[in-house]
Design a protein around this motif. Structure first.
Motif, short mmCIF file in Angstrom:
data_model
loop_
_atom_site.label_atom_id
_atom_site.label_comp_id
_atom_site.label_asym_id
_atom_site.label_seq_id
_atom_site.Cartn_x
_atom_site.Cartn_y
_atom_site.Cartn_z
N THR A 116 11.74 16.75 -8.03
CA THR A 116 11.40 16.80 -9.35
C THR A 116 11.98 15.20 -9.84
OG1 THR A 116 13.80 17.73 -9.43
CG2 THR A 116 11.82 18.86 -9.23
N SER A 117 12.49 13.99 -9.43
CA SER A 117 12.91 12.46 -9.62
C SER A 117 12.26 12.06 -10.70
CB SER A 117 13.26 12.08 -8.38
OG SER A 117 15.19 12.40 -7.75
N SER A 118 13.11 12.02 -11.79
CA SER A 118 12.23 11.80 -13.10
C SER A 118 12.05 9.86 -12.91
CB SER A 118 13.32 11.86 -14.58
OG SER A 118 14.02 10.93 -14.52
N THR A 119 12.76 8.68 -12.22
CA THR A 119 12.38 8.14 -11.99
C THR A 119 12.64 7.72 -10.66
OG1 THR A 119 14.22 7.25 -12.33
CG2 THR A 119 13.02 7.11 -14.47
N VAL A 120 12.05 6.62 -10.41
CA VAL A 120 12.37 5.99 -8.81
C VAL A 120 11.54 4.40 -8.47
CG1 VAL A 120 11.81 5.93 -6.64
CG2 VAL A 120 11.61 8.26 -7.35
N ASP A 121 12.63 3.50 -8.11
CA ASP A 121 12.69 2.26 -8.18
C ASP A 121 12.17 2.09 -6.99
OD1 ASP A 121 12.62 1.60 -11.19
OD2 ASP A 121 15.19 2.01 -11.37
N ILE A 122 11.51 1.02 -6.66
CA ILE A 122 11.04 0.20 -5.43
C ILE A 122 11.26 -0.94 -5.24
CG2 ILE A 122 9.29 0.63 -3.67
CD1 ILE A 122 7.87 2.64 -4.15
N SER A 128 1.08 8.99 -6.94
CA SER A 128 1.31 10.35 -6.16
C SER A 128 2.00 11.31 -6.45
CB SER A 128 1.18 11.11 -4.89
OG SER A 128 1.76 10.21 -4.05
N ALA A 129 3.57 9.95 -7.33
CA ALA A 129 4.54 11.12 -7.83
C ALA A 129 4.59 11.95 -9.04
CB ALA A 129 5.58 9.43 -7.52
N PRO A 130 5.68 12.24 -9.29
CA PRO A 130 5.73 13.32 -10.63
C PRO A 130 6.10 12.33 -11.57
CG PRO A 130 6.71 14.89 -9.00
CD PRO A 130 5.97 13.17 -9.04
N GLY A 131 6.92 11.82 -11.71
CA GLY A 131 7.75 10.73 -12.25
C GLY A 131 7.33 9.53 -12.33
N THR A 132 8.81 8.21 -13.22
CA THR A 132 8.14 7.07 -13.11
C THR A 132 8.26 6.57 -12.00
OG1 THR A 132 8.45 7.56 -15.18
CG2 THR A 132 8.54 5.07 -15.07
N VAL A 133 7.31 5.36 -11.84
CA VAL A 133 7.68 4.84 -10.47
C VAL A 133 7.61 3.34 -10.97
CG1 VAL A 133 7.09 4.26 -7.95
CG2 VAL A 133 6.89 6.56 -8.80
N GLY A 134 8.92 2.24 -10.98
CA GLY A 134 8.25 0.78 -10.61
C GLY A 134 8.45 0.50 -9.29
N VAL A 135 7.79 -0.35 -9.64
CA VAL A 135 7.77 -1.82 -7.86
C VAL A 135 7.96 -2.68 -8.03
CG1 VAL A 135 5.97 -1.47 -6.23
CG2 VAL A 135 5.82 0.61 -7.03
N SER A 173 12.40 7.10 3.19
CA SER A 173 12.94 6.63 2.23
C SER A 173 12.14 7.70 0.97
CB SER A 173 13.50 5.11 1.78
OG SER A 173 14.31 4.90 2.23
N LEU A 174 10.58 7.28 1.47
CA LEU A 174 9.51 7.58 0.81
C LEU A 174 9.32 9.64 0.58
CD1 LEU A 174 7.65 4.66 -0.32
CD2 LEU A 174 9.45 5.47 -2.18
N THR A 175 9.60 9.30 1.54
CA THR A 175 9.64 10.62 2.31
C THR A 175 10.62 11.96 2.30
OG1 THR A 175 8.00 10.08 4.40
CG2 THR A 175 9.07 12.41 4.79
N GLU A 207 1.04 -1.39 -0.03
CA GLU A 207 0.12 0.23 0.22
C GLU A 207 1.11 1.67 0.48
OE1 GLU A 207 -2.76 2.06 2.65
OE2 GLU A 207 -3.03 0.11 3.41
N THR A 208 1.74 1.50 1.15
CA THR A 208 2.75 2.62 0.58
C THR A 208 3.27 2.89 -0.42
OG1 THR A 208 3.29 2.14 3.50
CG2 THR A 208 4.72 3.26 2.35
N ALA A 209 4.15 2.19 -1.01
CA ALA A 209 4.21 1.85 -2.40
C ALA A 209 3.86 2.48 -3.54
CB ALA A 209 5.59 0.11 -3.05
N THR A 210 2.51 1.25 -3.27
CA THR A 210 1.58 2.36 -4.82
C THR A 210 1.41 3.59 -4.23
OG1 THR A 210 -0.56 0.57 -3.47
CG2 THR A 210 0.83 -0.38 -5.10
N SER A 211 0.99 3.61 -3.08
CA SER A 211 0.88 5.08 -2.53
C SER A 211 1.31 5.97 -3.10
CB SER A 211 0.27 5.28 -1.23
OG SER A 211 -0.02 7.00 -1.16
N PHE A 212 2.95 6.01 -3.03
CA PHE A 212 3.99 6.87 -3.51
C PHE A 212 4.11 6.98 -5.33
CE2 PHE A 212 7.77 7.86 -5.04
CZ PHE A 212 8.42 9.10 -4.15
N ALA A 213 3.57 5.55 -5.36
CA ALA A 213 4.01 6.03 -7.28
C ALA A 213 2.81 6.33 -7.86
CB ALA A 213 3.62 4.03 -7.78
#
Length: 403
Positions: free
Chosen positions: A317-323, A276-283, A307-309, A268-274
């Motif tokens: 403004t990170s373009s990509t985030v990988d979890i 709302s994040a402006p960039g591309t988030v891989g989970v 970490s997400l905080t 839930e925490t990972a998907t909630s961040f994905a």
């Protein structure tokens, strides 16, 4: 440039360069000043300046590595060079004034600041006093014989004063960082104790439900009994965790964290961040099941949340985030990485941990990982910042360690 106690690789290299390069330049200048006075004078200058530089660099190496014996040896070598520089004037064929090993004195002055920042004992203080005295007194023989050299006494004194001041300020900064790390540790321990109530209540309620189901179904249902035993064991782990947490608040080792999260909270925490994040988030979440103790899930959840905080605060403004959260053999491995902008990329190669000036967020993550016998680190590599935590599933969830 970083503090004298060396909180980053780039800062440490910077201090090495700032010490060695000027020292080599002073060595060359010292030898050059005797050119034209004859071969005996040039040779004497080379020998004295080289020995002096060796002594100064030994002092620097000893101070930066906390090796008092090496520092004392360097002081002895530099003192011999200073005495030798005064004695060479009596050699046949020597012309010119006393050879002052100022290349080594420069390295000694820088080393003094490091020694002040790291001093812990009376012996360290005695070595620092000897270093200051040698730096100031080494110029006297040359000043007596060559009045023009007397003008260097004041710059040497100022350089020594600056080095001592930087050392004292660096020492104070290190103490503040240690106080912050300890504050974070105490805060985390308190939070861990508060979290226990919800978990134990959940586990005990589960035990009651399973026991009632076992009675209703009949004594022969071994699956129900096995699940009751597993739930009771998890509750016992958390009760022991609470005992460790509340035992001695001044204990040297971190207490084990109580529990209170599961795989669903991580998802839930990972998907909630994905979302709302402006960039591309891989989970990527794989291998998480009921055999992983809740104490490990809670540590992973706290580290993931922090970490997400941090990404929201410092790299929004990170373009990509990988979890990535996955089970590897007997460990749960959590990795969160994000792309860095141009300014943040200049910090690449710097790794931080508790007490190293990284801030309370990273210190808290390290404390959480250590509470279950694991490890956590955060640092830049290339154009990405990565937080990695390894949390053991079995065997160390009730172990206390000394720091």
């Amino acid at each position: 440039m970083t503090a004298l106690d060396g909180t980053s690789r780039a800062g440490t290299i910077g201090w090495h360069v700032a010490t060695i390069v000027p020292a080599l330049g002073l060595l060359a200048a010292g030898v050059e000043s005797y050119r034209g006075f004859g071969p005996v004078s040039v040779t004497s200058a080379v020998v004295v300046q080289t020995i002096g530089l060796l002594g100064g660099l030994l002092c620097y190496a000893g101070a930066t590595r906390g090796r008092r014996a090496v520092t004392v040896a360097g002081l002895a070598v530099l003192a011999m060079a200073s005495i030798g520089g005064a004695l060479v004037v009596s050699l046949d064929g020597f012309t010119g004034g006393t050879v002052w090993p100022f290349a080594g004195v420069w390295a000694l002055i820088v080393a003094t600041g490091f020694a002040v920042a790291r001093a812990r004992t009376i012996g360290d203080g005695a070595v620092i006093g000897s270093a200051v005295a040698l730096a100031l007194l080494s110029v006297i023989p040359a000043a007596v014989q060559s009045p023009g050299v007397a003008g260097y006494v004041l710059p040497v004194g100022v350089a020594v004063a600056v080095s001592l001041t930087v050392g004292v300020r660096s020492r104070a900064a290190a103490e503040r960082l240690r106080a912050v790390a300890e504050s974070v540790r105490v805060t985390e321990r308190t939070a861990m104790a508060h979290e226990l109530h919800d978990l134990v209540a959940h586990e005990v309620a589960g035990i009651a439900v399973l026991a009632q189901a076992g009675v209703a179904i009949g004594r022969g249902d071994t699956e129900i009994l096995t699940r009751i035993g597993d739930s009771a064991a998890r509750a016992l782990v958390d009760i022991r965790a609470l005992v460790d947490t509340l035992r001695d608040p001044d204990a040297s080792g971190p207490a084990v964290a109580p529990t209170g999260a599961g795989a669903e909270e991580l998802v839930e925490t990972a998907t909630s961040f994905a979302d709302s994040a402006p960039g591309t988030v891989g989970v990527e979440i794989d291998g998480l099941d009921e055999t992983i103790p809740a104490v490990v899930y809670l540590a992973a959840h706290r580290i993931l949340s922090e970490s997400l905080t941090n990404i929201r605060r410092h790299a929004a403004t990170s373009s990509t985030v990988d979890i990535s959260i996955r089970r590897e053999s007997d460990d749960v491995v959590l990795e969160v990485s994000n792309s860095l902008d141009a300014a943040a990329a200049t910090a690449r190669g710097v790794t931080v941990s508790a007490g190293s000036g990284s801030g309370s967020g990273v210190a808290g993550m390290v404390e959480r990982a250590e509470s279950v016998g694991g490890t956590a680190s955060a640092g830049a590599a290339g154009d990405r910042w990565t937080v990695r935590a390894t949390l053991p599933v079995h065997g160390r969830t009730t172990t206390r360690r000394s720091r």
